[in-house]
Design an enzyme around this catalytic site. Structure first.
Site, PDB file in Angstrom:
ATOM      1  N   SER A 664       0.817  -1.214   0.000  1.00  0.00           N
ATOM      2  CA  SER A 664       0.000   0.000   0.000  1.00  0.00           C
ATOM      3  C   SER A 664       0.850   1.263   0.000  1.00  0.00           C
ATOM      4  CB  SER A 664      -0.937   0.009   1.211  1.00  0.00           C
ATOM      5  OG  SER A 664      -0.203   0.080   2.416  1.00  0.00           O
ATOM      6  N   LYS A 707      -6.072   4.831   7.976  1.00  0.00           N
ATOM      7  CA  LYS A 707      -4.904   5.579   7.498  1.00  0.00           C
ATOM      8  C   LYS A 707      -5.201   7.069   7.423  1.00  0.00           C
ATOM      9  CE  LYS A 707      -2.956   1.723   4.878  1.00  0.00           C
ATOM     10  NZ  LYS A 707      -2.664   1.151   3.556  1.00  0.00           N
TER      11      LYS A 707
END
Length: 813
Positions: A664, A707
């Site tokens: 990611s 996040k």
């Protein structure tokens, strides 16, 4: 590029769609199978329970908390209610070979009846025999036989006495037996006088005495035979009397069970055993001596003898499994599936310092109790118990339950124990377990595929439609009423549904994790009661979520504190070359949070090497390493098709001291790498997440909500400026279910979230410069980001060509 609007960041459930005010008005779900979004699992369960073929047992796979046990139990109960009630199972004594008890199969409810009837039978037999043996008729017949024996003895003695008289001798009774002595004038000759007789006379008398002694010995030798004959006559008389006395009692029992051949055979064996072991029935504590002295003396059978006495236990009926009539098939869940709890066991009792057992100590296992129905087992618990899995497979393969101790099975014990007759098995087994266990068993155990042919796969999410939100609301109402919680108003139900979408990390899905939802409802009820409310509202749901997060987020708080103090270096303002804020996710148990990580890149003249420092020191997983290697492919194919890639670059997660995995951060790594090559600073008020492929397209990642919130919290602690934001993959927009404080900050223009589809879009936002598009010759505009990268790589290639012979290299300025 346009940032997302506040409305794009979260999808709220509209409380107005519900027709109820509180959950008290909701009709509870009667069938969970229609409400929790498991159509595939339900269909599999109904198929598995419906097909009556060997090997079609079921494995229900799914992570814990999906309601597998509740759903499986519900489906099985529905199916079991329409099935016939199975037989009762009883163990009885094998009178011919006591170590091999006999198993009786009887219609439901008949096992307990037989047990009660046998208890009454034994009591009535003892009472009847007591009265019979105390009757005048029996006593007269017995005295007659005994008198006959005494008369035979007396006749033999009289005959011997007569012979002695004829020879002028007499018979004397002494402590050591019979003795013979000469007589004269009707009196015994004294020894002194006998020794004064002539020698010839003494020898004649002694010879006569010797002959009589021999004859008396022959007489004594016949007496034991007469005694045996007498005892046999007494036994035969007792058998005859007993057979006659209990005949009507046995016949009455036979009439009650006349349609059950196995029971009739057993009752006939009981009749014979009572006749042959009369002493054991009348005097249970004496054992099974079949002597004839039971009526001698004044002792009589005691009425207080317990049915547990050794002599009477042999007539008990051990009902190991009993059912009620018309009760349907059993559904059994075994919480502790040990080998003995599954297949049954033979227990022992301490007696006189030793362990003894009999058929009454045979205990049924879960397979016995579920026979004719359904058995639910936890796969992990089953596999954790020694020999339990093998025992279950053996029973299912052989279609019988054999009670056998592990010592016997593996020849670890040489003692004599019971060998109960095996029970025929017809059961449907449902294992509950994780997907990991299912696929491991399928791969490593060939028998598993043969015995468990049906997989019921439980999904952990369901589509979020208006219809499903309504069903989910009913599910919440059902859970509330089942738990006895305070009523939840429609706002609380809507808030719980929003949290369900948050749990699954997708605004278009709802979580199927019933366990987590139940916990949330219980905790919201607690906080509502603490506030002395009578109804749970959305604020109570929110407080329950906040309190749970507070109890779990000590380490998250510590990370944020160290970032604020500058111990963990994260910039949220300014610009820097080759440096970008990446985003990662940390999971501690069931608590997940995001944290920003500084990613830096350095380049120099080299041979086209892209060094992942994390991989070099074995701190990266394979997926992260794969993502870094993709970057090298992207650079070479886009910027160096005509010239060799002549740089040496290094990438690193700064201040990362543990393992890291996942791709990611690959888009953030690529942006930092392009910045380092082109020497263009990256704006530090942005954070970046998303994976990238070799064509430069940004791909979706997991944990996008955590996040974003992790970087937002860092910015919030330092003060929101209106310039900060996060770049996420466009494909992740549908997954956004952000906290309300983030949504409000975006609505007020203090924070921004940008969806990007390509690296060009991302680098343009991060640098403030046009990314640039290639012309027909593959050249990028000189002042664009891509143009500067292309020009730098070309310059490095020329330098490498110039210095290639000497192998010198230097860091790019």
């Amino acid at each position: 590029m346009k940032a997302l609007k506040a409305e794009d960041l979260v999808t709220r459930c509209d409380p107005g769609q519900f027709s109820f005010e509180t959950t008290n008005e909701i009709t509870p779900l009667r069938d969970f199978t229609d409400a929790i979004g498991q159509p595939r699992a339900v269909r599999s369960l109904r198929f598995g329970t419906g097909i009556d073929r060997e090997g079609y047992n079921i494995y229900a796979l799914g992570r814990p908390g999906l309601g597998k046990h509740s759903l499986v139990s519900e489906v099985l109960r529905q199916r079991a209610s329409d099935r016939p009630t199975p037989s009762d199972w009883c163990y009885v004594n094998n009178f011919e070979e006591s170590t091999k008890p006999i198993l009786l199969s009887m219609p439901a409810g008949q096992g307990a009846l037989l047990r009660r009837q046998m208890e009454n039978f034994v009591k009535e037999v003892r009472d009847t025999l007591k009265a019979t043996f105390e009757s005048d008729e029996y006593q007269n017949r017995r005295r007659s036989i005994e008198q006959e024996f005494k008369e035979r003895q007396q006749e033999a003695f009289d005959e011997l006495q007569q012979k002695a008289r004829e020879k002028n001798l007499t018979v004397l009774r002494t402590p050591s037996g019979l003795a013979f002595a000469p007589v004269k004038d009707g009196k015994v000759v004294p020894p002194e006088e006998f020794h004064q007789l002539p020698e010839e006379e003494r020898q004649r008398v002694e010879a006569e005495i010797q002959n009589l002694e021999q004859e008396s010995q022959r007489l004594f030798q016949r007496i034991p035979a007469w005694e045996r004959e007498t005892r046999e006559k007494l036994r035969e008389m007792d058998r005859e009397v007993t057979h006659y006395a209990i005949g009507s009692l046995v016949d009455e029992l036979r009439r009650q069970f006349e349609d059950q051949s196995e029971v009739l055979e057993y009752l006939e064996a009981v009749r014979k055993d009572v006749v042959e072991n009369l002493q054991a029935v009348l005097y249970p504590d004496r054992g099974q001596d079949s002597g004839t002295d039971q009526q001698s003396g004044s002792e009589s059978p005691s009425d207080s003898q317990s049915f547990d006495s050794p002599g009477l236990r042999r007539y008990r009926v051990n009902v190991i499994v009993g059912h009620k009539e018309n009760h349907g098939a059993p559904v059994v869940y075994e919480d502790n599936p040990t080998y003995g709890n599954l297949v049954g066991q033979v227990e022992h009792i301490a007696q006189m310092g030793t362990l003894v057992t009999d058929f009454n100590l045979i205990k049924a296992g879960a397979l016995h109790r579920a026979n004719g129905g359904y058995l639910i087992l936890d796969a992990h618990k089953l596999l954790s118990q020694p020999f339990a899995w093998e025992g279950l497979k053996r029973a299912l393969s052989s279609n019988e339950i054999k009670i056998e101790s592990l010592g016997q099975m593996y020849s670890m014990m040489s003692t004599v124990s019971l060998e109960p007759q095996p029970a025929p098995l017809a059961v449907k087994v449902v294992l509950l377990g994780s997907p990991l266990i299912y696929y491991l068993l399928r791969e490593l155990d060939p028998e598993f595929q043969v015995l468990f042919k049906v997989a019921a796969d439980f999904d952990d999410q369901m589509p979020r439609s208006r219809e499903n939100e309504g069903l989910y609301g009913r599910l919440i109402g059902t859970l509330v009423q089942k738990e006895g919680l305070l009523p939840f108003d429609r706002s609380a139900v809507a808030c719980a549904i929003d949290h369900s979408a948050r749990m699954v990390g997708d605004s278009e899905k709802l979580s199927g994790h019933i366990g987590s939802m139940s916990n949330l409802l219980r905790e919201a009820d607690y906080w509502a009661r603490e506030s002395e409310k009578t109804t749970v509202t959305a604020s109570d749901i929110q407080r329950a979520m906040d309190e749970w997060a507070y109890r779990s987020d000590r380490l998250r708080e510590r990370v944020q504190e160290e970032i604020e103090r500058g111990t963990l270096m994260i910039d949220t303002a300014g610009a820097c070359v080759g440096q970008v804020n990446g985003l990662s996710v940390l999971q501690l148990g069931d608590f997940t949070f995001g944290r920003p990580n500084r990613i830096t890149a350095r380049v120099r003249l080299g041979k086209g090497e892209l060094i992942d420092i994390e991989r070099e020191v074995a701190l990266s997983g394979p997926i992260h390493s794969k993502g870094v290697l993709i970057l090298a492919g992207y650079l070479g194919s886009r910027y160096s098709q005509d010239v060799p890639l002549s740089l040496s670059a290094s990438l690193v997660f700064e201040q990362s001291y543990g393992g890291i995995d996942g791709d990611s951060a690959s888009s953030a790594e690529l942006c930092s790498l392009l910045s380092a090559i082109a020497e263009i600073p990256i704006i530090q008020s942005f954070a970046v997440t998303g994976s990238v492929n070799q064509h430069g397209r940004v791909q979706p990642i997991g944990g996008v909500n955590e996040k974003i919130e992790g970087f937002f919290e860092v910015c919030g602690r330092r003060g929101l400026t209106g310039d900060q934001g996060v770049l996420i993959p466009s494909a992740n927009v549908k997954h956004l279910m952000l906290r309300e404080e983030v949504v409000e900050a975006v609505r007020d223009g203090e924070f921004h979230i940008y969806p990007v589809e390509t690296i060009d879009e991302g680098i343009q936002l991060l640098t403030g410069l046009d990314a640039g598009k290639a012309d027909e010759d593959g050249k990028f505009p000189e002042e664009s980001v891509n143009g500067k990268v292309q020009a730098k790589l070309k310059a490095l290639a020329e330098k490498r060509s110039h210095f290639g012979a000497s192998g010198q290299s230097r860091e790019a300025p």
